[in-house]
Design a protein around this motif. Sequence first.
Motif, PDB file in Angstrom:
ATOM      1  N   UNK A  62      41.429  42.068  40.630  1.00 48.99           N
ATOM      2  CA  UNK A  62      42.030  41.617  39.344  1.00 48.99           C
ATOM      3  C   UNK A  62      43.404  40.817  39.512  1.00 48.99           C
ATOM      4  N   UNK A  63      43.910  41.108  40.921  1.00 51.51           N
ATOM      5  CA  UNK A  63      45.300  40.342  41.019  1.00 51.51           C
ATOM      6  C   UNK A  63      44.840  38.897  41.271  1.00 51.51           C
ATOM      7  N   UNK A  64      43.552  38.767  42.196  1.00 47.99           N
ATOM      8  CA  UNK A  64      43.423  37.291  42.353  1.00 47.99           C
ATOM      9  C   UNK A  64      42.824  36.490  41.205  1.00 47.99           C
ATOM     10  N   UNK A  96      52.493  35.180  45.721  1.00 48.31           N
ATOM     11  CA  UNK A  96      52.096  33.758  44.914  1.00 48.31           C
ATOM     12  C   UNK A  96      51.903  32.838  46.258  1.00 48.31           C
ATOM     13  N   UNK A  97      52.540  32.594  46.918  1.00 49.74           N
ATOM     14  CA  UNK A  97      52.339  31.518  48.045  1.00 49.74           C
ATOM     15  C   UNK A  97      51.269  31.756  48.820  1.00 49.74           C
ATOM     16  N   UNK A  98      50.550  33.048  48.817  1.00 45.10           N
ATOM     17  CA  UNK A  98      49.332  33.363  49.367  1.00 45.10           C
ATOM     18  C   UNK A  98      48.135  33.652  48.626  1.00 45.10           C
ATOM     19  N   UNK A  99      48.071  32.811  47.634  1.00 52.36           N
ATOM     20  CA  UNK A  99      46.838  33.073  46.272  1.00 52.36           C
ATOM     21  C   UNK A  99      45.706  32.737  46.983  1.00 52.36           C
ATOM     22  N   UNK A 100      45.644  31.681  48.039  1.00 53.38           N
ATOM     23  CA  UNK A 100      44.451  31.122  48.275  1.00 53.38           C
ATOM     24  C   UNK A 100      43.868  32.206  49.245  1.00 53.38           C
ATOM     25  N   UNK A 101      44.668  32.766  50.191  1.00 58.58           N
ATOM     26  CA  UNK A 101      44.425  33.854  51.049  1.00 58.58           C
ATOM     27  C   UNK A 101      43.843  35.079  50.263  1.00 58.58           C
ATOM     28  N   UNK A 102      44.345  35.489  49.199  1.00 58.17           N
ATOM     29  CA  UNK A 102      43.835  36.542  48.396  1.00 58.17           C
ATOM     30  C   UNK A 102      42.288  36.185  47.809  1.00 58.17           C
ATOM     31  N   UNK A 103      42.194  35.110  47.318  1.00 60.42           N
ATOM     32  CA  UNK A 103      40.843  34.581  46.816  1.00 60.42           C
ATOM     33  C   UNK A 103      39.955  34.674  47.999  1.00 60.42           C
ATOM     34  N   UNK A 104      40.099  34.315  49.122  1.00 56.67           N
ATOM     35  CA  UNK A 104      39.109  34.320  50.101  1.00 56.67           C
ATOM     36  C   UNK A 104      38.741  35.830  50.576  1.00 56.67           C
ATOM     37  N   UNK A 105      39.911  36.841  50.322  1.00 58.65           N
ATOM     38  CA  UNK A 105      39.650  38.123  50.611  1.00 58.65           C
ATOM     39  C   UNK A 105      38.946  39.052  49.483  1.00 58.65           C
TER      40      UNK A 105
END
Length: 71
Positions: free
Chosen positions: A19-21, A61-70
């Motif tokens: 949900x956050x991603x 917010x700066x780590x959105x790409x990392x969150x998407x991968x996880x």
Amino acid sequence: MVVIAQADTNFTEVASLVLAADPAVATALSSATSGLTVFAPTKAAFRELYKTTPKATLLAPANRALLYRIA
């Protein structure tokens, strides 16, 4: 999928991260037709992840790409 994951304490963490991603992913999973199989890590897996990558880091917010991968 999201409703089921939120109802099972083993999968609430992955549901919250999805949900956050991207809420659109959660919507797509929730409206998918029957027969969909989702493999998801349990809360125990996230406890291990958070030892090296805190949840706050994933949600920044700066780590959105990392969150998407996880998620």
